[in-house]
Design a protein around this motif. Sequence first.
Motif, mmCIF file in Angstrom:
data_model
loop_
_atom_site.group_PDB
_atom_site.id
_atom_site.type_symbol
_atom_site.label_atom_id
_atom_site.label_comp_id
_atom_site.label_asym_id
_atom_site.label_seq_id
_atom_site.Cartn_x
_atom_site.Cartn_y
_atom_site.Cartn_z
ATOM 1 N N GLY A 23 43.974 -72.012 40.249
ATOM 2 C CA GLY A 23 45.049 -71.942 41.229
ATOM 3 C C GLY A 23 45.850 -70.664 41.104
ATOM 4 O O GLY A 23 46.109 -70.171 40.009
ATOM 5 N N GLY A 24 46.223 -70.113 42.219
ATOM 6 C CA GLY A 24 47.037 -68.907 42.242
ATOM 7 C C GLY A 24 46.286 -67.639 41.891
ATOM 8 O O GLY A 24 46.888 -66.601 41.645
ATOM 9 N N ILE A 25 44.980 -67.717 41.848
ATOM 10 C CA ILE A 25 44.177 -66.543 41.510
ATOM 11 C C ILE A 25 43.826 -65.816 42.807
ATOM 12 O O ILE A 25 43.200 -66.381 43.696
ATOM 13 N N ASN A 26 44.260 -64.580 42.891
ATOM 14 C CA ASN A 26 43.986 -63.768 44.077
ATOM 15 C C ASN A 26 44.027 -62.293 43.681
ATOM 16 O O ASN A 26 44.139 -61.968 42.501
ATOM 17 N N GLY A 39 39.440 -70.611 44.370
ATOM 18 C CA GLY A 39 39.110 -71.352 45.584
ATOM 19 C C GLY A 39 39.462 -70.578 46.826
ATOM 20 O O GLY A 39 38.644 -69.886 47.422
ATOM 21 N N GLY A 40 40.738 -70.661 47.221
ATOM 22 C CA GLY A 40 41.205 -70.073 48.474
ATOM 23 C C GLY A 40 41.012 -68.581 48.586
ATOM 24 O O GLY A 40 40.826 -68.053 49.683
ATOM 25 N N ASP A 51 37.903 -62.625 54.285
ATOM 26 C CA ASP A 51 37.142 -62.154 55.446
ATOM 27 C C ASP A 51 35.690 -61.884 55.073
ATOM 28 O O ASP A 51 34.775 -62.095 55.858
ATOM 29 N N ASN A 52 35.474 -61.410 53.846
ATOM 30 C CA ASN A 52 34.139 -61.079 53.388
ATOM 31 C C ASN A 52 33.945 -61.595 51.955
ATOM 32 O O ASN A 52 34.011 -60.845 50.992
ATOM 33 N N PRO A 53 33.706 -62.909 51.810
ATOM 34 C CA PRO A 53 33.578 -63.486 50.459
ATOM 35 C C PRO A 53 32.312 -62.999 49.809
ATOM 36 O O PRO A 53 32.034 -62.964 48.732
#
Length: 57
Positions: free
Chosen positions: A27-30, A48-49, A55-57
């Motif tokens: 969680g909170g990983i970006n 996750g999110g 846009d380009n995983p």
Amino acid sequence: MQKIQRIRREHFKWLDDFPHWKVVVAGGINKKTISDIVLWKPEILIVGGAITGADNP
């Protein structure tokens, strides 16, 4: 639940007292938080999110 916008060193500082523990972060990983999180060498990262909403995983 409070959303953390930036992971700071003090969030993980207490782990210094438990060097034998394995760290798991979920969680909170970006893009903004990953550079601080990896400094603590987590055993597992659950993302996750940041991927599913990219846009380009």
